[in-house]
Design a protein around this motif. Structure first.
Motif, PDB file in Angstrom:
ATOM      1  N   ARG A 117       0.775  -1.131  -0.048  1.00  0.00           N
ATOM      2  CA  ARG A 117       0.053  -0.033  -0.028  1.00  0.00           C
ATOM      3  C   ARG A 117       0.904   1.169   0.076  1.00  0.00           C
ATOM      4  N   GLY A 118       0.189   2.392   0.023  1.00  0.00           N
ATOM      5  CA  GLY A 118       0.933   3.815   0.053  1.00  0.00           C
ATOM      6  C   GLY A 118       1.380   4.137   1.427  1.00  0.00           C
ATOM      7  N   LEU A 119       1.905   5.196   1.517  1.00  0.00           N
ATOM      8  CA  LEU A 119       2.451   5.794   2.555  1.00  0.00           C
ATOM      9  C   LEU A 119       1.360   6.679   3.381  1.00  0.00           C
ATOM     10  N   GLN A 120       1.205   6.145   4.662  1.00  0.00           N
ATOM     11  CA  GLN A 120       0.213   7.096   5.469  1.00  0.00           C
ATOM     12  C   GLN A 120       1.029   7.814   6.737  1.00  0.00           C
ATOM     13  N   LEU A 121       0.776   9.056   6.215  1.00  0.00           N
ATOM     14  CA  LEU A 121       1.688  10.090   7.229  1.00  0.00           C
ATOM     15  C   LEU A 121       1.034   9.656   8.712  1.00  0.00           C
ATOM     16  N   LEU A 122       1.685   9.621   9.547  1.00  0.00           N
ATOM     17  CA  LEU A 122       1.433   9.452  11.023  1.00  0.00           C
ATOM     18  C   LEU A 122       1.628  10.702  11.823  1.00  0.00           C
ATOM     19  N   PHE A 123       2.805  11.290  11.895  1.00  0.00           N
ATOM     20  CA  PHE A 123       3.165  12.437  12.397  1.00  0.00           C
ATOM     21  C   PHE A 123       4.188  13.212  11.684  1.00  0.00           C
ATOM     22  N   TYR A 124       4.156  14.512  11.812  1.00  0.00           N
ATOM     23  CA  TYR A 124       5.159  15.376  11.199  1.00  0.00           C
ATOM     24  C   TYR A 124       5.548  16.381  12.396  1.00  0.00           C
ATOM     25  N   SER A 125       6.821  16.893  12.254  1.00  0.00           N
ATOM     26  CA  SER A 125       7.392  18.023  13.321  1.00  0.00           C
ATOM     27  C   SER A 125       8.100  18.889  12.464  1.00  0.00           C
ATOM     28  N   ILE A 126       8.113  20.104  12.609  1.00  0.00           N
ATOM     29  CA  ILE A 126       8.829  21.251  12.007  1.00  0.00           C
ATOM     30  C   ILE A 126       9.855  21.786  12.804  1.00  0.00           C
ATOM     31  N   GLY A 127       9.594  21.301  14.390  1.00  0.00           N
ATOM     32  CA  GLY A 127      10.524  21.964  15.202  1.00  0.00           C
ATOM     33  C   GLY A 127      10.336  21.154  16.678  1.00  0.00           C
ATOM     34  N   ILE A 128      11.190  21.177  17.775  1.00  0.00           N
ATOM     35  CA  ILE A 128      10.906  20.758  19.000  1.00  0.00           C
ATOM     36  C   ILE A 128       9.575  21.198  19.484  1.00  0.00           C
ATOM     37  N   ASP A 129       8.724  20.556  20.082  1.00  0.00           N
ATOM     38  CA  ASP A 129       7.475  20.883  20.761  1.00  0.00           C
ATOM     39  C   ASP A 129       6.622  21.629  19.533  1.00  0.00           C
ATOM     40  N   GLN A 130       6.811  20.891  18.335  1.00  0.00           N
ATOM     41  CA  GLN A 130       5.909  21.376  17.139  1.00  0.00           C
ATOM     42  C   GLN A 130       5.648  19.879  16.343  1.00  0.00           C
ATOM     43  N   ILE A 131       4.782  19.126  16.868  1.00  0.00           N
ATOM     44  CA  ILE A 131       4.267  17.895  16.402  1.00  0.00           C
ATOM     45  C   ILE A 131       2.876  17.667  16.076  1.00  0.00           C
ATOM     46  N   SER A 132       2.599  17.332  14.850  1.00  0.00           N
ATOM     47  CA  SER A 132       1.032  17.316  14.191  1.00  0.00           C
ATOM     48  C   SER A 132       0.888  16.054  13.913  1.00  0.00           C
ATOM     49  N   SER A 133      -0.453  15.628  14.414  1.00  0.00           N
ATOM     50  CA  SER A 133      -0.852  14.371  14.375  1.00  0.00           C
ATOM     51  C   SER A 133      -1.971  14.286  13.131  1.00  0.00           C
ATOM     52  N   GLU A 134      -1.590  13.342  12.373  1.00  0.00           N
ATOM     53  CA  GLU A 134      -2.404  13.195  11.259  1.00  0.00           C
ATOM     54  C   GLU A 134      -3.778  12.094  11.174  1.00  0.00           C
ATOM     55  N   VAL A 135      -3.372  11.120  12.082  1.00  0.00           N
ATOM     56  CA  VAL A 135      -4.294  10.018  12.169  1.00  0.00           C
ATOM     57  C   VAL A 135      -4.702   9.666  13.645  1.00  0.00           C
ATOM     58  N   PRO A 136      -5.717   9.897  14.058  1.00  0.00           N
ATOM     59  CA  PRO A 136      -6.184   9.443  15.307  1.00  0.00           C
ATOM     60  C   PRO A 136      -6.027   8.010  15.741  1.00  0.00           C
ATOM     61  N   GLN A 137      -5.279   7.590  16.634  1.00  0.00           N
ATOM     62  CA  GLN A 137      -4.727   6.117  17.034  1.00  0.00           C
ATOM     63  C   GLN A 137      -4.208   6.252  18.451  1.00  0.00           C
ATOM     64  N   ASN A 138      -3.594   5.059  18.452  1.00  0.00           N
ATOM     65  CA  ASN A 138      -3.144   4.619  19.739  1.00  0.00           C
ATOM     66  C   ASN A 138      -1.584   4.972  19.732  1.00  0.00           C
ATOM     67  N   LEU A 139      -1.183   5.720  18.644  1.00  0.00           N
ATOM     68  CA  LEU A 139       0.428   5.932  18.846  1.00  0.00           C
ATOM     69  C   LEU A 139       0.671   7.506  18.879  1.00  0.00           C
ATOM     70  N   SER A 140       1.708   7.810  19.603  1.00  0.00           N
ATOM     71  CA  SER A 140       2.049   8.968  19.794  1.00  0.00           C
ATOM     72  C   SER A 140       3.476   9.182  19.488  1.00  0.00           C
ATOM     73  N   ALA A 141       3.925  10.642  19.301  1.00  0.00           N
ATOM     74  CA  ALA A 141       5.376  10.853  18.825  1.00  0.00           C
ATOM     75  C   ALA A 141       5.876  12.053  19.708  1.00  0.00           C
ATOM     76  N   SER A 142       7.297  11.879  19.750  1.00  0.00           N
ATOM     77  CA  SER A 142       8.051  12.865  20.740  1.00  0.00           C
ATOM     78  C   SER A 142       9.119  13.231  20.168  1.00  0.00           C
TER      79      SER A 142
END
Lengths: 113, 115
Positions: free
Chosen positions: A42-67
């Motif tokens: 399948r294709g690539l599903q974006l989960l999280f992206y960050s443009i800086g420390i303390d700037q994390i965007s979540s794309e898909v609601p789920q039981n995963l988190s990013a730091s």
């Protein structure tokens, strides 16, 4: 030169166990960082992206988190894995300037059993 | 909503032929358009990329054609080889607003080149 490291390469975890995948970038500062998941064929599903420390965007609601504890470190976590979390996880970075492509790590094959 | 639409989903080409993969987008915040090649079990690798102020970019057998007014871009692989068999992804990078730095991918095209 710039490099990206992602580990582990493969991981087998039981349902309900925690998860921690780590990604680090060398050779650049203040990169954009990404976590993607790819199901088989399948294709690539974006989960999280960050443009800086303390700037994390979540794309898909789920039981995963990013730091992002450090400028060039990006961690994907889960407190309790589900069977549906199985897949190929990819970390990527791009340098923070106009028109710069992203570079991918080699990926982590996660199997939840 | 798929921000970058890619077609075809799969493509079979004979050795020596031309492989063409097309992508389209709507968001004018997209400022950079890379293509990635992925082999099974590996992470995607950057193949070639283009900015919207250029209509064509060529690197070896790989060419990107870009039509800014139509918001379309395509990858052409000349003299396709069996070693080109892989999944190809087009992508678009947002350069402003709330999506600054976000990289959007098409769904991918599985290319098979027959010997």
């Amino acid at each position: 030169s710039q490099t990206i490291h992602q580990w582990p390469a493969t991981l087998v975890q039981p349902v309900g166990s925690p998860l921690s995948l780590e990604c680090t970038v060398e050779g650049t500062s203040n990169p954009n960082l990404y976590w993607y998941r790819q199901a088989a064929g399948r294709g690539l599903q974006l989960l999280f992206y960050s443009i800086g420390i303390d700037q994390i965007s979540s794309e898909v609601p789920q039981n995963l988190s990013a730091s992002r504890p450090q400028d060039r470190q990006f961690i994907l976590s889960s407190k309790k894995l589900l069977l549906s979390d199985s897949g190929f996880y990819l970390c990527a970075y791009s340098t923070y300037k106009r028109g710069t492509e992203a570079f991918f790590g080699q990926g982590t094959r996660l199997t939840v059993v | 909503q798929q921000q970058v639409k890619q077609s075809p989903q799969s493509l079979i080409v004979q050795k020596g032929g031309i492989s063409i993969i097309n992508c389209a987008y709507e968001n004018t915040a997209f400022d950079y358009f890379p293509w990635y090649q992925q082999f099974p079990g590996k992470g995607p690798a950057l193949l070639i990329a283009i900015r919207p102020d250029v209509s064509e970019k060529k690197e070896g057998r790989f060419t990107i054609s870009f039509n800014k007014s139509a918001k379309q871009f395509s990858l052409h692989i000349m003299d396709s080889q069996p070693g080109d068999s892989a999944t190809y992804f087009c992508a678009a990078l947002s350069d402003r607003g709330s999506t600054l730095g976000r990289l959007y991918f098409g769904r991918g095209t599985q290319l098979t080149v027959w010997p």
